[in-house]
Design an enzyme around this catalytic site. Structure first.
Site, PDB file in Angstrom:
ATOM      1  N   ASP A 171      31.969  -5.135 -15.254  1.00  0.00           N
ATOM      2  CA  ASP A 171      30.552  -5.250 -14.898  1.00  0.00           C
ATOM      3  C   ASP A 171      29.747  -5.761 -16.092  1.00  0.00           C
ATOM      4  O   ASP A 171      30.209  -5.720 -17.242  1.00  0.00           O
ATOM      5  CB  ASP A 171      30.056  -3.856 -14.468  1.00  0.00           C
ATOM      6  CG  ASP A 171      28.846  -3.907 -13.543  1.00  0.00           C
ATOM      7  OD1 ASP A 171      28.259  -4.987 -13.389  1.00  0.00           O
ATOM      8  OD2 ASP A 171      28.502  -2.845 -12.988  1.00  0.00           O
TER       9      ASP A 171
ATOM     10  N   ASN B   9      25.456  -5.673 -16.818  1.00  0.00           N
ATOM     11  CA  ASN B   9      24.261  -5.312 -16.068  1.00  0.00           C
ATOM     12  C   ASN B   9      22.915  -5.706 -16.642  1.00  0.00           C
ATOM     13  O   ASN B   9      21.908  -5.077 -16.327  1.00  0.00           O
ATOM     14  CB  ASN B   9      24.270  -3.806 -15.810  1.00  0.00           C
ATOM     15  CG  ASN B   9      25.106  -3.488 -14.584  1.00  0.00           C
ATOM     16  OD1 ASN B   9      24.796  -3.944 -13.497  1.00  0.00           O
ATOM     17  ND2 ASN B   9      26.185  -2.753 -14.770  1.00  0.00           N
TER      18      ASN B   9
ATOM     19  N   ASP C 293      25.074  -6.295  -5.004  1.00  0.00           N
ATOM     20  CA  ASP C 293      24.957  -4.844  -4.838  1.00  0.00           C
ATOM     21  C   ASP C 293      24.346  -4.495  -3.494  1.00  0.00           C
ATOM     22  O   ASP C 293      24.259  -3.318  -3.148  1.00  0.00           O
ATOM     23  CB  ASP C 293      24.083  -4.260  -5.955  1.00  0.00           C
ATOM     24  CG  ASP C 293      24.884  -3.980  -7.212  1.00  0.00           C
ATOM     25  OD1 ASP C 293      26.123  -4.050  -7.156  1.00  0.00           O
ATOM     26  OD2 ASP C 293      24.270  -3.695  -8.253  1.00  0.00           O
TER      27      ASP C 293
HETATM   28  C1  DGJ Z   1      26.348  -2.535 -10.909  1.00  0.00           C
HETATM   29  C2  DGJ Z   1      27.436  -2.827  -9.938  1.00  0.00           C
HETATM   30  O1  DGJ Z   1      27.187  -4.008  -9.240  1.00  0.00           O
HETATM   31  C3  DGJ Z   1      27.596  -1.634  -9.015  1.00  0.00           C
HETATM   32  O2  DGJ Z   1      28.533  -1.911  -8.015  1.00  0.00           O
HETATM   33  C4  DGJ Z   1      28.002  -0.453  -9.849  1.00  0.00           C
HETATM   34  O3  DGJ Z   1      29.256  -0.695 -10.421  1.00  0.00           O
HETATM   35  C5  DGJ Z   1      26.966  -0.188 -10.908  1.00  0.00           C
HETATM   36  N1  DGJ Z   1      26.698  -1.366 -11.683  1.00  0.00           N
HETATM   37  C6  DGJ Z   1      27.422   0.924 -11.822  1.00  0.00           C
HETATM   38  O4  DGJ Z   1      26.571   1.103 -12.856  1.00  0.00           O
END
Ligand code: DGJ
Length: 712
Positions: A457, A459, A526
């Site tokens: 991931d 973010n 998501d």
């Molecule tokens: C973002 C991802 O897209 C989600 O599926 C999940 O893994 C979260 N991060 C976890 O923090």
């Protein structure tokens, strides 16, 4: 063997793929120029198209911004340069001087042309590379720059390639836009005159745009018309510029980096751009997508022909509330449902109880996994599933031991605020020590815990993208970050050949041909609401194949949209990709578990078609009535038709849908009803969908071709 041929008398190079030809030559000034790209040609036919440029229209025109293989900064050129450099003496511009060429066979069934040039004045070498395959109409291109001198050169722009289209009466641009949880929204708009810039300035591919384009004359449909498309294999910032000139030309350029970033080139240093591949197809947008899907399976993905397992992911069920006992309970239910890969998402490590702390401390949380992860991994394996783990190696929470120990490891600019997004900062993966640290704990984690799968991931976007301590760091980091990211993944894969990886960046923030060449699948969004997902999957599948498109069935009301969608509909939507389950199975009723198990088993019977067949979009999400997709076996032996109708409108269209990819004259049996259909009818007149009445109607129809004797 695909053909690369050359006519010394005309100077034309001809690259031929199974259905197309691409012709170019070096003009009198030494510049590589485009001639043609379309249906197959001979060298003689290509020569007919190589019309010399007419007399200059006026002293104001200069060279057309469309028509060069890599428009440079220099001379009478006024379009966006694909190659722009600044030499040590402060001068800019590049003048083409051809120095040679070669053709080689890099792999069986492939041929590669390298055209080598240098600047007429400065020691900068530029090589244009073209690769063609005997089983794909996609032409792969990239550019290599080398500083052959003893003083630094700054590369202000280095596109991978420029692609030129023939003159057409009109041009239309297809691409995707979006945002977090609403990625891959397909847009088709008339190409404006001037320059249209698609870009990511975020350090990642981005949710907001994706590095591919399709151009057509404005009249292509799903099944008819010529389409030119290109996709960039790069997972950092990028720029694609589509141009339309007043005199009726269009083309597009693409490469790594956004405006304002540059690449320093030290003496002796080489910079290889990412690939910017392109394909010209007849047969509408459907054919263009199928060309990309086939090419991605044949030449991009590392393990394309494997059957992707049905996956379970804990994120929507538990959030950060992850512990061994809870995961064991979910794993037992997942196994009973038919799941084959169990993935523990965020929350298993350090002080990670929410998104405020712990990121960077990659040891199992002792209070929640007292004996580490191995007992859970063993249990998952005992249940007959593979074991997967979520990781986010490029990030750190300021509230973590890692950050307290290495505050200098993050992207930052001295004295400036370190902007936190999701309470986290970006580790500077361009630093070799950071990349080595990540590789080191990852390879140990995988080895120690029998990890079969990583969900990787990422973010947040970059901010304060600085690299203090290195004079050229702030410029270098944009590309070196991505190269080091690729390097860590490559090293991990080499250490653990059984390891499979999912690319995730808060959903679909890092989906591109670069990351897909070293991972196995991607998490497109998501947003797991089945209704929203139909549009996201529609956009995703324009270029990327279903073999890479992870899709989960999650609980209702949906966490994001609060919409309640029947279980069957949720399954039917997720079955269009790599089926996964993401709900809290401990709360599923016996009826839901039984229905889920039946649908999982049903998916396993047809997943070879989804994962390896040819996609035909029979009705899009923008059309009234159901959205319908078909996955047909390449030999026409089977087909799966998935239909989703969110709302029924009394009096709305209910007509049949015409299938593609069937064997002419054959007959097909519907495996559920036993009904036998003729291919002639299915192809020429259509299949009646027979959807149940009411809203949220969906169906999955599996058709199997009858053997001769069955049909007698
Ligand atoms: C973002 C991802 O897209 C989600 O599926 C999940 O893994 C979260 N991060 C976890 O923090």
């Amino acid at each position: 063997m695909p053909v690369i041929s050359h006519a010394p008398d005309t100077g034309i190079w001809l690259l031929s793929t199974p259905r197309t030809s691409y012709a170019l030559r070096i003009d009198a000034t030494g510049a590589p120029c485009h001639i043609a790209w379309g249906p197959r040609l001979t060298l003689e036919e290509a020569a007919e198209l190589a019309v010399p440029a007419g007399p200059d229209a006026s002293s104001f025109e200069g060279r057309s911004p469309v028509g060069e293989e890599l428009p440079v900064d220099g001379g009478a050129r006024f379009g966006p340069p694909s190659l722009q450099v600044r030499f040590a003496d402060g001068t800019r511009a590049f003048e083409w001087q051809p120095v040679g060429h070669d053709v080689r066979e890099p792999a069986p069934g492939a041929a590669e042309l390298s055209l080598r040039f240098r600047d007429r004045v400065h020691p900068l070498e530029v090589t244009l590379r073209y690769r063609v395959h005997d089983d794909s109409d996609v032409i792969e291109r990239h550019t290599v720059l080398r500083n052959a001198g003893d003083r630094s050169i700054t590369v202000l722009r280095a596109d991978s390639a420029a692609w030129s289209l023939p003159p057409l009466p009109d041009y239309r641009l297809s691409h995707v836009t979006g945002q977090w949880s609403a990625e891959s929204q397909l847009r088709r708009d008339r190409l404006p005159y001037g320059e249209t810039l698609l870009t990511s300035r975020r350090g990642i591919t981005s949710h907001h745009a994706n590095p591919w384009v399709m151009l057509d004359a404005g009249d292509a449909t799903e099944t008819h018309g010529r389409v030119w498309s290109a996709a960039l294999a790069w997972s950092g910032s990028w720029r694609i510029t589509a141009q339309r000139t007043p005199d009726g030309r269009a083309g597009f350029t693409g490469g790594a980096g956004h405006d304002g970033t540059s690449v320093p080139l030290a003496p002796g240093e080489e910079f290889t751009t990412p690939g910017f591949a392109a394909v010209c197809t007849d047969g509408g947008f459907g054919a263009a997508s199928r060309a990309w899907h086939a090419h991605t399976l044949a030449h991009v993905l590392p393990h394309p022909w494997e059957t992707a397992p049905v996956l379970y992911n804990s994120w929507e069920a538990t959030g950060f509330d992850v512990d061994e006992q809870g995961q064991r309970a979910l794993a037992a239910r997942a196994a009973a449902l038919g799941v084959e890969l169990y993935v523990v998402d965020d929350g298993w490590f350090g002080a990670r109880r929410d998104d405020r702390a712990g990121l960077g401390d990659w040891a199992p949380a002792a209070d929640r996994f007292p004996s580490g992860l191995a007992p859970l991994s063993d249990e998952v394996h005992r249940l007959g599933m593979r074991f997967g783990l979520w990781v986010e190696p490029e990030m750190v929470n300021p509230d973590s031991d890692l950050y307290r120990e290495h505050p200098d490891w993050v992207l930052h600019v001295p004295d400036r605020t370190r902007t936190e997004l999701r309470n986290q900062l970006v580790l500077n993966f361009a630093r070799q020590d950071v990349a080595d640290w990540a590789y080191d704990w990852l390879t140990r984690l995988v080895a120690k815990n029998g990890v079969d799968f990583l969900k990787w991931d990422m973010n947040r976007a970059f901010s304060e993208a600085g690299w203090p301590g290195r004079d050229d760091g702030a410029d270098r980091l944009w590309t070196r970050y991505v190269h080091n990211l690729y390097g860590v993944i490559d090293r991990l894969r080499a250490d653990h050949p059984q390891l499979r990886i999912e690319s995730c960046s808060g959903g679909g923030g890092r989906v591109d041909l670069g990351i897909l060449s070293r991972t196995d699948q991607a998490w497109p969004s998501d947003n797991t609401d089945a209704a929203d997902r139909v549009a996201i999957q529609h956009g995703y599948g324009q270029v990327y194949p279903a073999r890479t498109m992870a899709a989960w069935v999650t609980d209702v009301p949906n966490q994001l949209t609060h919409r309640t969608v029947p279980l069957r509909f949720r399954f039917h939507v997720a079955m269009a990709g790599l089926l996964g389950i993401g709900g809290d199975l401990t709360r599923w009723s016996e009826e839901e578990l039984a229905e889920g198990a039946e649908l999982v088993a049903g998916y396993k019977r047809v997943r070879h078609l989804v994962q390896h067949g040819a996609l035909h979009r029979l009705r899009g999400p923008g059309d009234e009535g159901p959205t319908v997709v078909e996955y047909a076996a390449h030999d026409g032996s089977e087909a799966l038709v998935l239909a989703w109708q969110r709302v029924q409108r009394h009096g709305g269209p209910r007509g049949p849908v015409r299938l593609g990819g069937l064997t002419p004259g054959a007959r097909y049996r519907d495996t559920r009803t036993g009904t036998v259909h003729h291919a002639t009818v299915l192809d020429g007149y259509g299949l009646s969908l027979d959807l149940p009445p009411g809203d949220w109607a969906s169906s999955a129809v599996h058709l199997v071709r009858l053997a001769e004797r069955d049909g007698a």
